[in-house]
Design an enzyme around this catalytic site. Sequence first.
Site, PDB file in Angstrom:
ATOM      1  N   CYS A 150       0.826  -1.216   0.000  1.00 52.97           N
ATOM      2  CA  CYS A 150       0.000   0.000   0.000  1.00 52.97           C
ATOM      3  C   CYS A 150       0.856   1.261   0.000  1.00 52.97           C
ATOM      4  O   CYS A 150       0.649   2.167  -0.821  1.00 52.97           O
ATOM      5  CB  CYS A 150      -0.977  -0.019   1.172  1.00 52.97           C
ATOM      6  SG  CYS A 150      -0.228  -0.485   2.747  1.00 52.97           S
TER       7      CYS A 150
HETATM    8  N1  NAP Z   1      -4.405  -4.326   4.831  1.00 56.15           N
HETATM    9  C1  NAP Z   1      -3.898  -3.617   3.833  1.00 56.15           C
HETATM   10  O1  NAP Z   1      -4.160  -2.414   3.709  1.00 56.15           O
HETATM   11  C2  NAP Z   1      -2.986  -4.274   2.827  1.00 56.15           C
HETATM   12  C3  NAP Z   1      -2.564  -3.519   1.737  1.00 56.15           C
HETATM   13  C4  NAP Z   1      -1.710  -4.111   0.784  1.00 56.15           C
HETATM   14  C5  NAP Z   1      -1.296  -5.417   0.961  1.00 56.15           C
HETATM   15  N2  NAP Z   1      -1.709  -6.109   2.055  1.00 56.15           N
HETATM   16  C6  NAP Z   1      -1.203  -7.478   2.205  1.00 56.15           C
HETATM   17  O2  NAP Z   1      -2.273  -8.389   2.001  1.00 56.15           O
HETATM   18  C7  NAP Z   1      -2.079  -9.540   2.821  1.00 56.15           C
HETATM   19  C8  NAP Z   1      -3.312  -9.721   3.697  1.00 56.15           C
HETATM   20  O3  NAP Z   1      -3.411  -8.578   4.521  1.00 56.15           O
HETATM   21  P1  NAP Z   1      -4.694  -8.258   5.402  1.00 56.15           P
HETATM   22  O4  NAP Z   1      -4.479  -6.896   5.930  1.00 56.15           O
HETATM   23  O5  NAP Z   1      -5.917  -8.579   4.650  1.00 56.15           O
HETATM   24  O6  NAP Z   1      -4.472  -9.304   6.593  1.00 56.15           O
HETATM   25  P2  NAP Z   1      -5.559  -9.949   7.597  1.00 56.15           P
HETATM   26  O7  NAP Z   1      -6.733  -9.070   7.724  1.00 56.15           O
HETATM   27  O8  NAP Z   1      -4.783 -10.276   8.822  1.00 56.15           O
HETATM   28  O9  NAP Z   1      -5.981 -11.302   6.867  1.00 56.15           O
HETATM   29  C9  NAP Z   1      -5.105 -12.397   6.740  1.00 56.15           C
HETATM   30  C10 NAP Z   1      -5.855 -13.558   6.119  1.00 56.15           C
HETATM   31  O10 NAP Z   1      -4.964 -14.649   5.962  1.00 56.15           O
HETATM   32  C11 NAP Z   1      -5.575 -15.823   6.504  1.00 56.15           C
HETATM   33  N3  NAP Z   1      -4.573 -16.770   6.983  1.00 56.15           N
HETATM   34  C12 NAP Z   1      -3.636 -16.564   7.939  1.00 56.15           C
HETATM   35  N4  NAP Z   1      -2.896 -17.684   8.096  1.00 56.15           N
HETATM   36  C13 NAP Z   1      -3.392 -18.610   7.226  1.00 56.15           C
HETATM   37  C14 NAP Z   1      -3.045 -19.943   6.904  1.00 56.15           C
HETATM   38  N5  NAP Z   1      -2.028 -20.571   7.512  1.00 56.15           N
HETATM   39  N6  NAP Z   1      -3.763 -20.576   5.935  1.00 56.15           N
HETATM   40  C15 NAP Z   1      -4.781 -19.957   5.304  1.00 56.15           C
HETATM   41  N7  NAP Z   1      -5.158 -18.704   5.569  1.00 56.15           N
HETATM   42  C16 NAP Z   1      -4.455 -18.033   6.515  1.00 56.15           C
HETATM   43  C17 NAP Z   1      -6.434 -15.291   7.638  1.00 56.15           C
HETATM   44  O11 NAP Z   1      -7.414 -16.264   7.958  1.00 56.15           O
HETATM   45  P3  NAP Z   1      -8.067 -16.392   9.429  1.00 56.15           P
HETATM   46  O12 NAP Z   1      -8.385 -14.997   9.878  1.00 56.15           O
HETATM   47  O13 NAP Z   1      -9.273 -17.230   9.148  1.00 56.15           O
HETATM   48  O14 NAP Z   1      -7.048 -17.056  10.284  1.00 56.15           O
HETATM   49  C18 NAP Z   1      -7.030 -14.057   6.964  1.00 56.15           C
HETATM   50  O15 NAP Z   1      -8.076 -14.427   6.103  1.00 56.15           O
HETATM   51  C19 NAP Z   1      -0.814  -9.285   3.646  1.00 56.15           C
HETATM   52  O16 NAP Z   1       0.281  -9.921   3.045  1.00 56.15           O
HETATM   53  C20 NAP Z   1      -0.668  -7.785   3.603  1.00 56.15           C
HETATM   54  O17 NAP Z   1       0.655  -7.342   3.737  1.00 56.15           O
HETATM   55  C21 NAP Z   1      -2.549  -5.588   2.982  1.00 56.15           C
END
Ligand code: NAP
Length: 345
Positions: A150
């Site tokens: 981001c």
């Molecule tokens: N948030 C942002 O603004 C943003 C922007 C750009 C990029 N990103 C990137 O996008 C990715 C996700 O970010 P997020 O903010 O959406 O994170 P998040 O809200 O913490 O979501 C993480 C997801 O991954 C799942 N997960 C975790 N461990 C797992 C496993 N072993 N097997 C299968 N699923 C698993 C979680 O499932 P459960 O909750 O069911 O455990 C949840 O659905 C990250 O790499 C982050 O750096 C995020």
Amino acid sequence: MIRVGVAGASGYSGAELLRYLCRHPHVELGVLAAGTQQGRRLAESFPQFRGILERPLEEADWRRLAAESDVVFLALPHGLSMDAAPELLEGGARVVDLGADFRLRDPQLYRDTYGEEHRAPALLDEAVYGLVEARREQIRETRLVASPGCYPTAAVLPLLPVLPLVEGDEVRVVVDAKSGVSGAGRGASLGTHFSEVNENLRPYKIGAHRHAPEMEQALHSVRPGTRVFFSPHLVPMTRGLLATCYLVGDRLPGRREVESALRAAYAEEPFVRLLDGDDLPETKATYGSNFCDVAVRVDEARGCVVLLAAIDNLGKGAAGQAVQSMNVLCDLEETTGLLGAPLYP
Ligand SMILES: NC(=O)c1ccc[n+]([C@@H]2O[C@H](COP(=O)([O-])OP(=O)(O)OC[C@H]3O[C@@H](n4cnc5c(N)ncnc54)[C@H](OP(=O)(O)O)[C@@H]3O)[C@@H](O)[C@H]2O)c1
């Protein structure tokens, strides 16, 4: 129709992906996979999908995801995609990874930045950095898109056309940026607790954030050797990210030159909105959208060029940009499913 699977559907980026994908006219949603939340219904985890997307959250079975999907989005914590992507690609799916695993091309830089060895280094050469405005043709040809972070999205978009205009051998940029709390994901932590964040403006990881090497790598494509000092802050809002990028020196381009470079790069881009006159980017004007609003201020007397960009961290900073890449990968109109005015107020 394009069969799409989402891993990380119970996270913030996953949910934002589903918000775009469930109204996308060419997408048929397949497996929605989660970690700890598997077994629940999506709407139990995210009530906004009640009556709209009544689907179970399932196990992340890569073989099944590959078999049942043309495109798989990985919205997982970093470190997981490098184990999933090889199996997904082998199974014939194309992959858009929202995490960091395939963004840095150098496995040693990955290790230095993320503190572990890369387990699929052979794919680093193949992965295309999914900043669509800069890599459209490469994205069209790839099987693996590494969607940008981001903060890098907001900093790199305005800087890319401007850096080649700076004279001299060395270019240094200060990126000062502020992000809403959803940038840290859905998991609870002390740092994102309401009482800690509310009425607080907190700098963190000053000069030591993992997105700085990613910014430098992207900027080196137009200006090798560029050095970025990155100063991120957490602000008490849910979504939104504002990057203010400073170039200071004696050999900077003038206002007209900067403005015309930005216009040449972005006038035809559907998701980059160049602001003119007195307008300045603000996060609220991009809320819930895939837009990046950009403006420039040049103080020629003091030798300073300031580039500002606002995005929704979950939109252009994550899910919106990933869907934009999918549209390019699948030869669809790039804006499909992504247009519409942001939410305001
Ligand atoms: N948030 C942002 O603004 C943003 C922007 C750009 C990029 N990103 C990137 O996008 C990715 C996700 O970010 P997020 O903010 O959406 O994170 P998040 O809200 O913490 O979501 C993480 C997801 O991954 C799942 N997960 C975790 N461990 C797992 C496993 N072993 N097997 C299968 N699923 C698993 C979680 O499932 P459960 O909750 O069911 O455990 C949840 O659905 C990250 O790499 C982050 O750096 C995020």
